[in-house]
Design a protein around this motif. Structure first.
Motif, PDB file in Angstrom:
ATOM      1  N   ASP A 167      45.294  42.929  69.252  1.00  0.00           N
ATOM      2  CA  ASP A 167      46.086  44.124  68.929  1.00  0.00           C
ATOM      3  C   ASP A 167      46.648  44.041  67.521  1.00  0.00           C
ATOM      4  N   ALA A 168      46.971  42.840  67.140  1.00  0.00           N
ATOM      5  CA  ALA A 168      47.526  42.624  65.803  1.00  0.00           C
ATOM      6  C   ALA A 168      46.952  41.327  65.260  1.00  0.00           C
ATOM      7  N   ARG A 169      47.085  41.183  63.968  1.00  0.00           N
ATOM      8  CA  ARG A 169      46.532  39.986  63.350  1.00  0.00           C
ATOM      9  C   ARG A 169      47.428  39.537  62.213  1.00  0.00           C
ATOM     10  N   LEU A 170      47.543  38.218  62.057  1.00  0.00           N
ATOM     11  CA  LEU A 170      48.246  37.700  60.894  1.00  0.00           C
ATOM     12  C   LEU A 170      47.302  37.762  59.705  1.00  0.00           C
ATOM     13  N   ILE A 220      52.482  47.510  59.862  1.00  0.00           N
ATOM     14  CA  ILE A 220      52.574  46.262  59.100  1.00  0.00           C
ATOM     15  C   ILE A 220      53.968  45.706  59.301  1.00  0.00           C
ATOM     16  N   VAL A 221      54.020  44.435  59.651  1.00  0.00           N
ATOM     17  CA  VAL A 221      55.314  43.763  59.775  1.00  0.00           C
ATOM     18  C   VAL A 221      55.313  42.598  58.786  1.00  0.00           C
ATOM     19  N   THR A 273      36.665  45.082  61.354  1.00  0.00           N
ATOM     20  CA  THR A 273      37.273  46.394  61.594  1.00  0.00           C
ATOM     21  C   THR A 273      36.656  47.071  62.812  1.00  0.00           C
ATOM     22  N   THR A 274      35.640  46.422  63.370  1.00  0.00           N
ATOM     23  CA  THR A 274      34.991  47.004  64.546  1.00  0.00           C
ATOM     24  C   THR A 274      35.771  46.637  65.799  1.00  0.00           C
ATOM     25  N   LYS A 275      36.221  47.641  66.491  1.00  0.00           N
ATOM     26  CA  LYS A 275      37.053  47.410  67.668  1.00  0.00           C
ATOM     27  C   LYS A 275      36.181  47.016  68.855  1.00  0.00           C
ATOM     28  N   THR A 276      36.507  45.862  69.450  1.00  0.00           N
ATOM     29  CA  THR A 276      35.842  45.439  70.681  1.00  0.00           C
ATOM     30  C   THR A 276      36.926  45.055  71.672  1.00  0.00           C
ATOM     31  N   ASP A 277      36.482  44.679  72.879  1.00  0.00           N
ATOM     32  CA  ASP A 277      37.462  44.293  73.900  1.00  0.00           C
ATOM     33  C   ASP A 277      38.251  43.056  73.490  1.00  0.00           C
ATOM     34  N   SER A 281      46.000  46.698  64.271  1.00  0.00           N
ATOM     35  CA  SER A 281      44.719  47.326  63.933  1.00  0.00           C
ATOM     36  C   SER A 281      44.627  48.757  64.442  1.00  0.00           C
ATOM     37  N   GLU A 282      45.432  49.115  65.437  1.00  0.00           N
ATOM     38  CA  GLU A 282      45.373  50.441  66.056  1.00  0.00           C
ATOM     39  C   GLU A 282      45.479  51.540  65.006  1.00  0.00           C
ATOM     40  N   ASN A 283      44.571  52.518  65.094  1.00  0.00           N
ATOM     41  CA  ASN A 283      44.597  53.596  64.123  1.00  0.00           C
ATOM     42  C   ASN A 283      44.651  54.941  64.822  1.00  0.00           C
ATOM     43  N   ARG A 284      45.724  55.217  65.416  1.00  0.00           N
ATOM     44  CA  ARG A 284      45.910  56.561  65.957  1.00  0.00           C
ATOM     45  C   ARG A 284      47.374  56.927  65.793  1.00  0.00           C
ATOM     46  N   ALA A 285      47.590  58.216  65.668  1.00  0.00           N
ATOM     47  CA  ALA A 285      48.966  58.669  65.490  1.00  0.00           C
ATOM     48  C   ALA A 285      49.746  58.366  66.751  1.00  0.00           C
ATOM     49  N   ILE A 286      50.861  57.708  66.616  1.00  0.00           N
ATOM     50  CA  ILE A 286      51.666  57.399  67.792  1.00  0.00           C
ATOM     51  C   ILE A 286      53.067  57.948  67.607  1.00  0.00           C
TER      52      ILE A 286
END
Lengths: 362, 401
Positions: free
Chosen positions: B291-294, B350-351, B283-287, B169-174
Motif C-alpha cells: 500500500d505504501a513504500r519507503l 507522501i509522508v 508502478t504496476t499494481k498487483t496483489d 501508491s494509491e491513485n484515486r481521489a479519496i
C-alpha cells in the motif's frame, strides 16, 4: 568565502577616528532600518490585521532560526510590533489576560537557500492549537548586504601551545637564528625561560632572571616584543639577542615601559583584549575576553569595530571560544590575524598559552 | 581585579614565523586517488540507463560525470569522449575502473594523475581500507557515520539532501475521511527516534518536502508524534485499517525504519506489515504491491521551487498523480512554494520522515574536497593529494575546506 583581515593603514586611522567619534552619531546610524525590511514587516502586519479583529488582543512569540544577528532580530521584532500597533492591534504578554480570548502569533525569522524568510503564524482556532494560518515574506540577503546590515563575521580558532603550573605573563614562539628550530619563550615575573624543541617536547635550554623592584604586584603585567628583542615586566625593560635565548640586560624605566601600550576603550571596561591588524569587511576586528573575575570560566569573543558613521559602533561577531578559567592577557600579533592568550585553567590549575586565529568569513 | 583592554601599539611586534598559520597550502599535482564504492555498476555508457539499484544509478552518474563533462539540458551526459576531466583507461564491468587525468580538460588538468575506482566493496571492507589508508574516498552510510567517526575516520558531510519518505501508491481521489488512516499513520511515527536511534543523529526529522536550509519553511510542518490524535482519528474508522509497507530489501536503513514504523503504528492501533521489496519500485499494481513504500529521493537542486518540481517528478514515477498541478515557476514566492507543499502533504500520499545528508570517509591525504551539493557531482578534478611527509590533517573533521 574566507579571507584574512588585510593590513590596512586606513583602517587603523579609521579605528582611531572611531575612538573619538561621538557615541550619539553611532546610535543614530544604528537606528537606520533597511527599506526592504520595513516593507516586509509591514506586509506581515497587514496579514495579521486582515486575519485578526482589532478588538482581540494578540500575543507574540518570536523565534530567530536564521543567521541574523540577535540585535538585527530585535530591531525587526520592534518594527513588527510597531506595525501591529499602527493597525490598532493590542499586544499583550502571555498570561496577562487570563480568561480573555487572545490570538497567539508566532513570528519566525528563518532563511532559505537564497533569502531571509520571515513567517507569521496566526493561531486563530483556540480549540486546535496545531491549526494556524501562515504569512510568509522573503527578504533578499543581497539587499541587506547592500544596506550594510549583513556584516562579515569572525571565526575563531585556538591552539594550545604550552601549559605549566607556575604563572606566566606572556609567551612567544621564535625561530632559532642558527638552525631554524622553533623555540618557545615563556615570560614569568622573575625569569624569562627559553625552551627548545626536542622531538615532540619543549626542553628548557636557558633561563634569564629578571630583576625585581619594589613590591611584587598581584596583577603583574609583562610582554615579549621579539621585533624589539625585548621584554617588559612592570617597570623593567630587558633587551637581548634576536630570539632572547641568551643573556639579557635589564634597566628600570620611569615611567614604566608598558603603560603607553594600554588604552581603555569605551564599551569594553573590565575586559582584556586586543585589536587585530587589518579589516574584516569595513570593520576592524578585535578579540575581547569576558567580564568575569579570576574565579570564573571565561571566553574570547570576536568583535567588529565599526569606524564608519553607519551601523552600530561595535558588534559581537561569530562564536566565542570558551576557556576553563580566566583569560589573563590577549596580545595581538601586528603582522597576522592572530593573538596570543594566557589563560589560567581553573580545572587543572595550569597556566596555558594559546594562539588564537581570527578568520574573516563572508 | 582591574582588567584592562590592552591595545597593541603600532610599534609592538611579535613574530610568529615558527607558527604555521592555518593558510591553505598550494595544491600538489600527481598521485592516484583511490575510491571505493559499494554499488555495482555494469556499464559506463552514458546512453545506457543503470539496471541496478538507485545506489548503482547514482554511482554511474558520478563516474560518467568524471568522463563526460558536457551535459544535455536535462542533466544527462552527451557521452562525448574527451570532454570530462578524466578519461577512462581501464574498465572491468561491475568491478573496477581506472581514469586518467585529461591534460586537455578546458577547465584545467585535474590535480591527481589518476583515479582508481573499486566497485561492489562492502561497507565494512571500505571502512577497514580507510583505517588502513588503503583507500582515499568512500561513501559512508549515514547510519554508520557515528560509528566511523568513533573509529577515527575522517568524515565529510553534506547538508541534508536526501528525503526518506513514505509514499502511498494509491491513485484515486479519496475523501477527507479516507485520508484519516494515512494521517493517523503519519501522526504515529516517532521521527525523532528514527533520527536518534536508527540514524545515530545523522539527519533531520522532517514533515516537509524540502529541507529547512533550502526552503526556510520546513519548521512550519510538524514532526512530532501525536498518538492521542492518531487514536482519535482511527476511532472514527471501523474496522481499523491495515497497511503493507514496502521497503528496499537491499537497504538496511529502509528496513529498520519500516520496522520502526510498524511498531509506532501498532501503538496507535494501526496494523502495518513491513515487507522487503525489489529495489526499483514498480508502478504496476498487483496483489503483492504494498500500500505504501519507503523511498529515498535525492534533492536535485538547492533552489526551492526547482527542487520541489524535481522531487515531485521523481515521486510521480512511483506514485503517478501525486502532484497534478503545473510545475512551479523558478521565481515562485516562498508563500506559493509553501502552499504547494501544504496542498500535497494534506493529501497524505507522501509522508516525509527524515532528511539525510551524504557522508564521505576520506583518507588524511585528501585535500580540497568539498561534499557536492544537490545536483552536483563529486569535485574530484579539484581534489589533490598531500604528500605523506606534510600530512597534518586532523582525522576528525566535518566539511573540510
Amino acid at each position: 568565502m574566507q579571507s584574512r583581515p588585510s593590513l590596512h593603514l586606513a583602517a587603523r586611522i579609521a579605528f582611531l577616528a572611531f575612538l573619538f567619534l561621538p557615541r550619539t552619531a553611532h546610535a543614530q546610524a544604528a537606528a537606520a532600518f533597511p527599506q526592504s525590511w520595513n516593507d516586509a514587516v509591514t506586509q506581515l502586519a497587514d496579514q495579521v490585521a486582515a486575519a485578526v479583529s482589532a478588538s482581540t488582543p494578540v500575543t507574540l512569540d518570536v523565534k530567530n532560526i536564521s543567521g541574523l544577528d540577535p540585535s538585527d532580530a530585535n530591531r525587526i521584532v520592534a518594527a513588527f510590533q510597531g506595525e501591529l500597533r499602527r493597525h490598532s492591534l493590542g499586544l499583550a504578554s502571555a498570561g496577562s489576560l487570563a480568561g480573555r480570548t487572545t490570538v497567539p502569533l508566532r513570528l519566525t525569522l528563518s532563511e532559505s537557500a537564497d533569502a531571509y524568510l520571515w513567517a507569521i503564524q496566526i493561531f486563530n482556532n483556540a480549540r486546535d492549537p496545531i491549526s494556524f494560518s501562515t504569512g510568509l515574506v522573503s527578504v533578499s540577503k543581497e539587499n541587506t548586504v547592500a544596506n550594510g546590515i549583513n556584516q562579515p563575521f569572525l571565526s575563531l580558532d585556538e591552539r594550545l601551545v604550552w601549559k605549566q603550573p607556575d604563572k606566566f605573563l606572556d609567551f612567544a614562539i621564535v625561530r632559532d637564528a642558527t638552525v631554524g628550530d622553533a623555540a618557545l619563550a615563556i615570560l614569568e615575573t622573575k625569569r624569562l625561560a627559553d625552551y627548545k624543541l626536542s622531538g615532540a617536547d619543549w626542553l628548557l635550554s636557558h633561563e634569564s632572571p629578571i630583576p625585581q623592584t619594589g613590591f611584587p604586584s598581584r596583577d603583574p603585567d609583562g610582554r615579549i616584543d621579539l621585533k624589539e628583542h625585548s621584554i617588559a615586566v612592570a617597570e623593567i625593560r630587558c633587551t637581548g639577542d634576536p630570539d632572547l635565548s641568551a643573556k639579557i640586560s635589564c634597566t628600570k624605566l620611569n615611567p614604566p615601559p608598558l603603560a603607553i601600550a594600554h588604552t581603555d576603550v569605551s564599551g569594553f571596561a573590565g575586559t582584556v583584549g586586543a585589536i587585530l591588524p587589518g579589516t574584516c569587511g569595513s570593520a576592524t576586528p578585535a578579540l575581547i575576553s569576558g567580564i568575569g573575575d579570576w574565579t570564573q570560566s571565561d571566553s574570547i569573543q570576536g568583535y567588529l569595530l565599526n569606524a564608519t558613521t553607519s551601523g552600530p559602533p561595535e558588534s559581537r561577531s561569530g562564536n566565542a571560544i570558551e576557556f576553563d578559567g580566566p583569560v589573563l592577557s590577549v596580545q595581538a600579533d601586528p603582522e597576522t590575524s592572530t593573538a596570543r592568550a594566557v589563560v589560567h585553567n581553573l580545572k587543572t590549575g595550569n597556566y596555558e598559552a594559546y594562539i588564537v586565529t581570527a578568520t574573516c568569513s563572508h | 581585579m582591574l582588567r584592562r583592554l590592552a591595545v597593541i601599539s603600532l610599534g609592538l611586534a611579535v613574530l610568529f614565523a615558527a607558527i604555521p598559520a592555518r593558510t591553505s597550502r598550494p595544491p600538489r599535482y600527481g598521485g592516484t586517488l583511490r575510491v571505493e564504492l559499494g554499488a555495482i555498476v555494469a556499464s559506463l555508457d552514458p546512453a545506457t540507463a543503470s539496471d541496478g539499484t538507485s545506489q548503482a544509478s547514482a554511482a554511474k552518474t558520478q563516474i560518467d560525470a568524471l568522463i563526460y563533462a558536457n551535459q544535455n539540458l536535462d542533466g544527462t551526459s552527451t557521452g562525448t569522449p574527451g570532454t570530462g576531466p578524466f578519461a577512462l583507461s581501464s574498465w572491468l564491468p561491475g568491478k573496477s575502473a581506472t581514469l586518467k587525468a585529461n591534460d586537455k580538460f578546458p577547465q584545467g588538468r585535474p590535480f591527481v594523475d589518476a583515479i582508481e575506482i573499486t566497485l561492489g566493496r562492502a561497507f565494512r571492507d571500505r571502512l577497514l581500507d580507510l583505517e588502513l589508508n588503503k583507500t582515499d574516498l568512500t561513501e559512508i552510510p549515514p547510519q554508520d557515520a557515528r560509528h566511523a567517526a568513533e573509529r577515527g575516520v575522517r568524515l565529510s558531510q553534506s547538508p541534508p539532501d536526501e528525503l526518506l519518505a513514505l509514499v502511498f501508491s494509491e491513485n484515486r481521489a479519496i475523501s477527507a475521511t479516507e485520508t484519516h488512516p494515512r494521517q493517523a499513520l503519519s501522526l504515529s511515527i516517532d521521527r525523532a527516534a528514527i533520527v536518534t536511534f536508527l540514524l545515530q543523529k545523522t539527519g533531520e526529522p522532517t514533515g516537509a518536502l524540502l529541507p529547512q536550509w533550502s526552503s526556510g519553511t520546513s519548521f512550519l510542518f510538524s514532526t512530532s508524534a501525536d498518538l492521542p490524535r492518531a487514536k482519535e482519528l482511527l476511532a472514527q474508522i471501523a474496522p481499523a485499517p491495515k497497511f503493507v509497507l514496502g521497503y528496499d530489501s537491499a537497504d538496511p536503513l529502509e528496513q529498520s525504519v519500516a520496522e520502526r514504523i510498524a511498531v509506532n503504528a501498532k501503538e496507535a492501533g494501526l496494523m502495518v506489515t513491513a515487507v522487503g521489496a525489489p529495489p526499483s519500485p514498480s508502478t504496476t499494481k498487483t496483489d503483492s504491491t504494498p500500500d505504501a513504500r519507503l523511498m529515498r529521493v535525492p534533492l536535485r537542486a538547492s533552489q526551492p521551487a526547482v527542487a520541489l518540481n524535481r522531487l515531485l517528478r521523481d515521486l510521480n514515477s512511483y506514485a503517478p498523480g501525486i502532484a497534478t498541478s503545473a510545475a512551479l515557476s523558478e521565481s515562485a514566492s516562498p508563500q506559493i512554494i509553501y502552499n504547494r507543499e501544504r496542498e500535497i502533504l494534506d493529501a497524505f500520499r507522501i509522508v516525509p520522515l527524515v532528511w539525510i545528508p551524504q557522508v564521505y570517509g576520506l583518507s588524511p591525504r585528501v585535500r580540497n574536497w568539498t561534499p557536492p551539493g544537490p545536483g552536483q557531482t563529486w569535485p574530484l578534478a579539484d581534489v589533490w593529494l598531500d604528500s605523506p611527509e606534510t600530512n597534518t590533517t586532523s582525522p576528525h573533521i566535518k566539511d573540510p575546506e
